[in-house]
Design an enzyme around this catalytic site. Structure first.
Site, short mmCIF file in Angstrom:
data_model
loop_
_atom_site.label_atom_id
_atom_site.label_comp_id
_atom_site.label_asym_id
_atom_site.label_seq_id
_atom_site.Cartn_x
_atom_site.Cartn_y
_atom_site.Cartn_z
N ASN A 1 0.23 -0.91 5.43
CA ASN A 1 1.12 -0.15 6.33
C ASN A 1 0.44 -0.23 7.68
OD1 ASN A 1 3.12 2.10 4.76
ND2 ASN A 1 1.39 1.37 3.54
N GLU B 1 0.86 -1.20 0.00
CA GLU B 1 0.00 0.00 0.00
C GLU B 1 0.90 1.25 0.00
OE1 GLU B 1 -1.60 0.84 3.92
OE2 GLU B 1 -3.38 1.82 3.11
N LYS C 1 -9.34 2.00 -1.99
CA LYS C 1 -9.57 1.48 -0.63
C LYS C 1 -10.92 1.93 -0.06
CE LYS C 1 -7.08 1.30 3.82
NZ LYS C 1 -5.82 1.74 4.47
N GLU D 1 -6.11 8.88 7.60
CA GLU D 1 -6.61 8.44 6.28
C GLU D 1 -7.97 9.06 5.96
OE1 GLU D 1 -5.94 4.55 4.57
OE2 GLU D 1 -5.00 3.96 6.45
N CYS E 1 -4.86 -2.96 2.87
CA CYS E 1 -4.56 -2.85 4.30
C CYS E 1 -5.75 -3.12 5.21
CB CYS E 1 -3.92 -1.50 4.62
SG CYS E 1 -3.20 -1.53 6.27
N ASN F 1 -6.99 6.20 -1.88
CA ASN F 1 -5.87 5.30 -1.56
C ASN F 1 -6.06 4.11 -2.51
OD1 ASN F 1 -4.05 3.50 -0.46
ND2 ASN F 1 -4.57 3.99 1.66
N1 CDT Z 1 -3.07 1.51 6.56
C1 CDT Z 1 -4.01 0.89 7.33
O1 CDT Z 1 -5.14 0.69 6.90
N2 CDT Z 1 -3.65 0.52 8.58
C2 CDT Z 1 -4.55 -0.05 9.53
C3 CDT Z 1 -4.20 0.35 10.93
C4 CDT Z 1 -4.97 1.46 11.40
S1 CDT Z 1 -4.57 1.88 13.06
C5 CDT Z 1 -5.43 3.31 13.28
C6 CDT Z 1 -4.58 -1.57 9.53
O2 CDT Z 1 -5.68 -2.13 9.66
O3 CDT Z 1 -3.54 -2.20 9.46
#
Ligand code: CDT
Length: 309
Positions: A193, A46, A123, A142, A168, A106
């Protein structure tokens, strides 16, 4: 047998000051390795081209726009498309997309072996918040910088298989896999991430995060009889740790390849798409066994609604 040799190209940290050119050079090095390993398809993380910028609170629109790509491919990423075409390797990677009419997503794209974009996903599940939150140890903005994806969860015929993507946080929602499973998905690709904790500070905390990531993807793979490839951007980005744990999961839910580092690392597995057939036709024969008359709540409501007492 319909074998696709898949490479999961985990990337180590990208610092805020790193340029697109520096990052693309690293992606090219991973693509070179993938060619040596005989890969047909390489999946990158991502927001692969930049640091995970949603951790930074920005008010000035001009400061925000620098993280977005107005077209794909563009000058910075053209070498990646060219190299992939030269090697005959399909690729998938995530980036921040600004549309011609000013929308921000995203996004991840998928190419065929000729380097042509055959699929785009935006996303849907955006975690975090949209305003600065002084109670948080770190920001996850985000919801400030992206709109929820507007393309649904399509699948595409590519490399003689049905392929879909998510990104993600999407991987934690079973509906995501099911919607693609209902379109026959045999391979689901995703990058992530995921903020982590320093392993020296809390080995237990890190273990739990890795477990939840595995659990989400292995369950999605098994319950839809699909391969799942999950690829991290990992390591310490400007003092903010991201967990690693990239995996390739077979259609029985078993992890068949796993990254061992928090850096740039290629994991590879020869994935036979025909392995999906048994689960799809027997264990999870959707057409025969699903009872949609009982699933209305899945699309009718978001939060929990307790029965009247
Ligand atoms: N990038 C992403 O979607 N990360 C989320 C963590 C969010 S923590 C506020 C994940 O689910 O890995």
């Amino acid at each position: 047998m319909r074998e696709i040799v898949i490479g999961g190209a985990q990337m180590g940290p990208i610092q805020r000051t790193d340029t697109r050119a520096q990052v693309v050079d690293r992606m090219l090095a991973l693509l070179d390795q993938a060619r040596g390993a005989g890969c047909d398809l390489v999946v990158f993380p991502e927001l692969a081209l930049t640091t995970f910028f949603p951790r930074w609170y920005m008010e000035d629109p001009a400061e925000v726009e620098v993280w977005f790509e107005a077209e794909m491919p563009n000058a910075a990423t053209q070498p990646l498309f060219d190299r992939a075409r030269e090697y005959g390797i399909a690729i998938s990677f995530g980036y921040a997309e600004r549309t011609p009419d000013g929308h921000h997503f995203n996004t991840s794209i998928l190419t065929d072996k000729a380097g042509e974009i055959v699929g785009k996903y935006r996303k849907v599940h955006l975690p975090g918040h949209s305003e600065y939150d002084s109670d948080r140890a770190f920001q996850h903005l985000e919801k400030r910088y992206f709109e929820p994806g507007d393309l649904g969860f399509p699948v595409w015929r590519n490399l003689d298989a049905w392929m879909g993507m998510c990104i993600c946080n999407d991987r934690r929602w079973p509906e995501v896999y099911r919607v693609m499973g209902l379109q026959g998905a045999e391979l689901i690709m995703l990058g992530y991430n995921t903020p982590s904790v320093n392993s020296q500070a809390s080995a237990e905390g890190l273990e739990k995060r890795l477990y939840h990531s595995d659990l989400s993807m292995t369950a999605g793979a098994y319950q839809n009889a699909s391969w799942v490839v999950g690829v991290a951007k990992a390591g310490d980005e400007d003092g903010h740790p991201l967990m690693a744990g990239s995996i390739i999961v077979d259609p029985n839910g078993f992890v068949v390849a796993r990254a061992e580092t928090e850096g740039d690392e290629l994991i590879v597995h020869p994935c036979d798409m025909d392995l999906c057939a048994f689960g799809k036709s027997t264990i999870f024969d959707f057409a025969r066994h699903r009872r949609t008359e009982h699933y209305g709540r899945i699309t009718a409501q978001t939060g929990v609604e307790y029965p009247d007492t």
